[in-house]
Design a protein around this motif. Sequence first.
Motif, PDB file in Angstrom:
ATOM      1  N   ALA B  93     -52.530 -47.001  -4.222  1.00 32.20           N
ATOM      2  CA  ALA B  93     -53.346 -45.898  -3.741  1.00 32.20           C
ATOM      3  C   ALA B  93     -54.577 -46.440  -3.014  1.00 32.20           C
ATOM      4  O   ALA B  93     -54.945 -45.971  -1.932  1.00 32.20           O
ATOM      5  N   ASP B  94     -55.174 -47.462  -3.602  1.00 33.14           N
ATOM      6  CA  ASP B  94     -56.375 -48.037  -3.009  1.00 33.14           C
ATOM      7  C   ASP B  94     -56.067 -48.655  -1.646  1.00 33.14           C
ATOM      8  O   ASP B  94     -56.820 -48.487  -0.686  1.00 33.14           O
ATOM      9  N   ILE B  95     -54.949 -49.355  -1.555  1.00 33.69           N
ATOM     10  CA  ILE B  95     -54.606 -50.001  -0.283  1.00 33.69           C
ATOM     11  C   ILE B  95     -54.305 -48.959   0.784  1.00 33.69           C
ATOM     12  O   ILE B  95     -54.758 -49.055   1.926  1.00 33.69           O
ATOM     13  N   LEU B  96     -53.544 -47.935   0.406  1.00 39.44           N
ATOM     14  CA  LEU B  96     -53.068 -46.998   1.423  1.00 39.44           C
ATOM     15  C   LEU B  96     -54.093 -45.936   1.786  1.00 39.44           C
ATOM     16  O   LEU B  96     -54.171 -45.532   2.935  1.00 39.44           O
ATOM     17  N   TRP B  97     -54.849 -45.433   0.807  1.00 39.93           N
ATOM     18  CA  TRP B  97     -55.845 -44.429   1.181  1.00 39.93           C
ATOM     19  C   TRP B  97     -57.147 -44.512   0.387  1.00 39.93           C
ATOM     20  O   TRP B  97     -57.808 -43.522   0.171  1.00 39.93           O
ATOM     21  N   GLY B  98     -57.485 -45.701  -0.044  1.00 39.51           N
ATOM     22  CA  GLY B  98     -58.783 -45.854  -0.695  1.00 39.51           C
ATOM     23  C   GLY B  98     -59.882 -45.954   0.358  1.00 39.51           C
ATOM     24  O   GLY B  98     -59.620 -45.866   1.550  1.00 39.51           O
ATOM     25  N   PRO B  99     -61.146 -46.115  -0.071  1.00 41.61           N
ATOM     26  CA  PRO B  99     -62.228 -46.324   0.902  1.00 41.61           C
ATOM     27  C   PRO B  99     -61.978 -47.600   1.712  1.00 41.61           C
ATOM     28  O   PRO B  99     -61.445 -48.575   1.178  1.00 41.61           O
ATOM     29  N   THR B 100     -62.351 -47.552   2.951  1.00 35.72           N
ATOM     30  CA  THR B 100     -62.151 -48.649   3.917  1.00 35.72           C
ATOM     31  C   THR B 100     -60.698 -49.115   4.002  1.00 35.72           C
ATOM     32  O   THR B 100     -60.418 -50.238   4.389  1.00 35.72           O
ATOM     33  N   SER B 101     -59.770 -48.227   3.628  1.00 36.42           N
ATOM     34  CA  SER B 101     -58.367 -48.658   3.697  1.00 36.42           C
ATOM     35  C   SER B 101     -57.952 -48.905   5.153  1.00 36.42           C
ATOM     36  O   SER B 101     -57.057 -49.702   5.415  1.00 36.42           O
ATOM     37  N   TYR B 102     -58.634 -48.205   6.089  1.00 37.86           N
ATOM     38  CA  TYR B 102     -58.251 -48.455   7.489  1.00 37.86           C
ATOM     39  C   TYR B 102     -58.493 -49.913   7.853  1.00 37.86           C
ATOM     40  O   TYR B 102     -57.630 -50.592   8.392  1.00 37.86           O
ATOM     41  N   ASP B 103     -59.673 -50.404   7.532  1.00 40.84           N
ATOM     42  CA  ASP B 103     -59.995 -51.791   7.897  1.00 40.84           C
ATOM     43  C   ASP B 103     -59.149 -52.782   7.117  1.00 40.84           C
ATOM     44  O   ASP B 103     -58.814 -53.853   7.610  1.00 40.84           O
ATOM     45  N   ARG B 104     -58.839 -52.435   5.876  1.00 37.88           N
ATOM     46  CA  ARG B 104     -58.134 -53.415   5.050  1.00 37.88           C
ATOM     47  C   ARG B 104     -56.644 -53.397   5.284  1.00 37.88           C
ATOM     48  O   ARG B 104     -56.000 -54.437   5.236  1.00 37.88           O
ATOM     49  N   PHE B 105     -56.070 -52.195   5.481  1.00 40.31           N
ATOM     50  CA  PHE B 105     -54.618 -52.156   5.595  1.00 40.31           C
ATOM     51  C   PHE B 105     -54.133 -51.643   6.941  1.00 40.31           C
ATOM     52  O   PHE B 105     -53.397 -52.318   7.647  1.00 40.31           O
ATOM     53  N   TRP B 106     -54.570 -50.440   7.322  1.00 42.56           N
ATOM     54  CA  TRP B 106     -53.930 -49.794   8.477  1.00 42.56           C
ATOM     55  C   TRP B 106     -54.168 -50.544   9.770  1.00 42.56           C
ATOM     56  O   TRP B 106     -53.272 -50.616  10.614  1.00 42.56           O
ATOM     57  N   SER B 107     -55.350 -51.114   9.944  1.00 41.02           N
ATOM     58  CA  SER B 107     -55.589 -51.839  11.199  1.00 41.02           C
ATOM     59  C   SER B 107     -54.653 -53.049  11.286  1.00 41.02           C
ATOM     60  O   SER B 107     -54.087 -53.344  12.345  1.00 41.02           O
ATOM     61  N   HIS B 108     -54.471 -53.721  10.155  1.00 38.69           N
ATOM     62  CA  HIS B 108     -53.544 -54.864  10.146  1.00 38.69           C
ATOM     63  C   HIS B 108     -52.105 -54.392  10.313  1.00 38.69           C
ATOM     64  O   HIS B 108     -51.297 -55.056  10.960  1.00 38.69           O
ATOM     65  N   PHE B 109     -51.809 -53.240   9.738  1.00 37.01           N
ATOM     66  CA  PHE B 109     -50.457 -52.694   9.852  1.00 37.01           C
ATOM     67  C   PHE B 109     -50.124 -52.418  11.319  1.00 37.01           C
ATOM     68  O   PHE B 109     -49.082 -52.845  11.833  1.00 37.01           O
ATOM     69  N   ILE B 110     -51.048 -51.738  11.996  1.00 36.27           N
ATOM     70  CA  ILE B 110     -50.812 -51.411  13.406  1.00 36.27           C
ATOM     71  C   ILE B 110     -50.671 -52.695  14.225  1.00 36.27           C
ATOM     72  O   ILE B 110     -49.758 -52.838  15.038  1.00 36.27           O
ATOM     73  N   TRP B 111     -51.570 -53.619  13.970  1.00 32.47           N
ATOM     74  CA  TRP B 111     -51.511 -54.885  14.715  1.00 32.47           C
ATOM     75  C   TRP B 111     -50.212 -55.624  14.438  1.00 32.47           C
ATOM     76  O   TRP B 111     -49.616 -56.225  15.338  1.00 32.47           O
ATOM     77  N   THR B 112     -49.731 -55.561  13.198  1.00 32.18           N
ATOM     78  CA  THR B 112     -48.479 -56.226  12.866  1.00 32.18           C
ATOM     79  C   THR B 112     -47.310 -55.618  13.645  1.00 32.18           C
ATOM     80  O   THR B 112     -46.457 -56.336  14.162  1.00 32.18           O
ATOM     81  N   ILE B 113     -47.297 -54.274  13.718  1.00 35.31           N
ATOM     82  CA  ILE B 113     -46.219 -53.608  14.457  1.00 35.31           C
ATOM     83  C   ILE B 113     -46.299 -53.998  15.938  1.00 35.31           C
ATOM     84  O   ILE B 113     -45.306 -54.358  16.568  1.00 35.31           O
ATOM     85  N   VAL B 114     -47.516 -53.929  16.494  1.00 37.86           N
ATOM     86  CA  VAL B 114     -47.699 -54.280  17.912  1.00 37.86           C
ATOM     87  C   VAL B 114     -47.260 -55.725  18.148  1.00 37.86           C
ATOM     88  O   VAL B 114     -46.537 -56.038  19.101  1.00 37.86           O
ATOM     89  N   TRP B 115     -47.718 -56.595  17.264  1.00 38.09           N
ATOM     90  CA  TRP B 115     -47.405 -58.027  17.367  1.00 38.09           C
ATOM     91  C   TRP B 115     -45.894 -58.252  17.354  1.00 38.09           C
ATOM     92  O   TRP B 115     -45.347 -58.979  18.194  1.00 38.09           O
ATOM     93  N   THR B 116     -45.203 -57.605  16.389  1.00 39.19           N
ATOM     94  CA  THR B 116     -43.760 -57.796  16.277  1.00 39.19           C
ATOM     95  C   THR B 116     -43.056 -57.280  17.526  1.00 39.19           C
ATOM     96  O   THR B 116     -42.216 -57.969  18.111  1.00 39.19           O
ATOM     97  N   ALA B 117     -43.422 -56.053  17.939  1.00 39.94           N
ATOM     98  CA  ALA B 117     -42.758 -55.470  19.104  1.00 39.94           C
ATOM     99  C   ALA B 117     -42.998 -56.327  20.345  1.00 39.94           C
ATOM    100  O   ALA B 117     -42.064 -56.645  21.095  1.00 39.94           O
ATOM    101  N   LEU B 118     -44.254 -56.713  20.562  1.00 40.81           N
ATOM    102  CA  LEU B 118     -44.606 -57.518  21.739  1.00 40.81           C
ATOM    103  C   LEU B 118     -43.846 -58.847  21.740  1.00 40.81           C
ATOM    104  O   LEU B 118     -43.209 -59.212  22.733  1.00 40.81           O
ATOM    105  N   CYS B 119     -43.939 -59.544  20.627  1.00 41.67           N
ATOM    106  CA  CYS B 119     -43.340 -60.888  20.578  1.00 41.67           C
ATOM    107  C   CYS B 119     -41.835 -60.826  20.754  1.00 41.67           C
ATOM    108  O   CYS B 119     -41.266 -61.590  21.537  1.00 41.67           O
TER     109      CYS B 119
END
Lengths: 309, 334
Positions: B93-119
């Motif tokens: 719960a903390d990772i997915l929607w806790g405080p600052t979860s965007y900076d800790r998880f979602w930003s990395h998640f989006i970057w990971t998807i972009v990275w995988t698709a691009l590469c």
Amino acid sequence: MSTTSTSTVETTAPAGRRTTADPGPAAPRRQRRRGEVGFAGAFVSHAILTGASLAALFPIAWLVYLSLGPDKDDYLHPERIFGKMTFDNYTFVLQKTSFFDWLISTLVVSLGTTIIGVLIAATTGYAVSRMRFPGYRKFMWVLLVTQMFPVAVLMVPMYEILSELQLIDSYLGLILVYCSTAVPYCAWLLKGYFDTIPFEIDEAGRVDGLTPFGTFARLILPLAKPGLAVAAFYSFITAFGEVAFASTFMLSDTKYTFAVGLQSFVSEHDAQRNLMAATAVLVAIPVSAFFYVVQKNLVAGLTAGGTKG
Amino acid sequence: MTVAIDRATGKRRGEPSGRPGPLTRLKNGYQRYWYAYAMIAPVVVVLGVLVVYPLVRGFYLTLTNANSLNSARRIGVNEIEATYEFIGLDNYADILWGPTSYDRFWSHFIWTIVWTALCVTLHYVIGLGLALLLNQKLHGRTLYRLILVLPWAVPTFVTVFGWRFMLADGGIINAGLETLHLPTPLWLEDTFWQRFAAVMVNTWCGVPFMMVSLLGGLQSIDTSLYEAAEMDGASAWQRFRYVTLPGLRTVSSTVVLLGVIWTFNQFAVIFLLFGDTAPEAQILVTWAYYLGFGQQPRDFAQSAAYGILLLAILIVFTSVYRRWLNRDEQQLAI
């Protein structure tokens, strides 16, 4: 991708005046043999391939070049290296650093993983290639999924388990960790290879009265030597180049593998990049040479298994 | 993939032959399975001990608040007992929607998807282009091939250091850009350029595998198909579109799946290129590593939870991908 059209262009111009890229409906006249390229097409292909080759070669060539410069800041003004090329870095690395300790650790861990991986996986690869048993599909699915395990999944629990067993900072601990990837991978790879061996050979063996084990040991294994070699090589390379576990689980610098040892030049020795480059070159030469020997089989093995379990 | 089904009856020498009765068939079936299970036993045991057990344990850890301060550890000769507690699904719960979860998880998640698709896209497109070029009758084809495979032949941890020297401030790349009067980005410091550099290096590392695999695929396409297409008056583009691409389907689907899995889990490139200096350029795998082992105190529970989430993402992707491939095959393969 526009250039790819040159690869299959059949010019319809009369011989002697060849133009490329005229993809009109080809009238059925004299066929040029497949794969022949017109002059312009060949020129463009060579240009692109040369560019790509330079791009592929440059970072490695650059590393080799930097390894000949004696000072650790030479990478900032490479033009000075040219006048003072020397093998000093190499002699220093071989004589004054832990190079040989790292070599031994790397070989122990990589060879250990390879031997265990191939030994355990061989019969399994054969079984899933030749037999259908209840639970077969689930088992194949498990083999596939274990190859998807990100480093992060097993790292924490493995660290805990190995701590309890006092196997942190030991070769055996690292070998066990690597086997978690190498074993299912080898099984998968070998299955693909066994699939290419005709089933009639097994049948002939059975007709002559061999048990399945006998068939496997006497007929199939000798035929599968190239496949075994590829699986062995792949396990070796994977263990050789693994960074994450090795960086975390190996604590004493005499037990570092090369992947960790190279990093230690940046942290501990205040970035002795020249020594790092020399070590990198020393590591890369034998591995790459080895790679070229088995490279062809490696690809066949990787893609033969297919994605369908 | 068609696989022969075992039809042998596992008879021993000297047994009467002839059509086996139902009892014998049952016995033979049992024998056959017995052989199969005996043969897969070693791997089952190894996977059980080395993968399933740690996985279960790791999953349990994600339900606790374990970190390096409350886990069992040894200081000198003193054993310190673990004191972490069970906290249920709070980590997730903390990772997915806790405080600052965007900076800790979602930003990395989006970057990971972009990275995988691009590469993977870059790997595939460049690899296919080079494979097509190498599939022609050109002088020096073998030499080109040898050189182009180099990035795959040399271990990644070696080449990444080569790139680090080149990308460093004052390295050869910026020196070259300066000579051309182009801007010289701080490759290893500025977030956007860090990401750019990571994709560039990973593309460089991954193209050879795609190229060699696809070249193998191209060479296995029946040339009579091309001849037939020519007879029917197909243009070069049409031949590529209707003969080459369908002919590469099997190889492509395999290498793309492998490529996605490998890229998604690519640890070495990012870890060695930036170390701990680039929080924004970390993909989920390296970020999970940082949480668990790169910081003090080490947050084991969160790191393990990231690992489980990553595995879930990959399994879902693979299932969907395979289903999509299978659905495709029932239609016309174009």
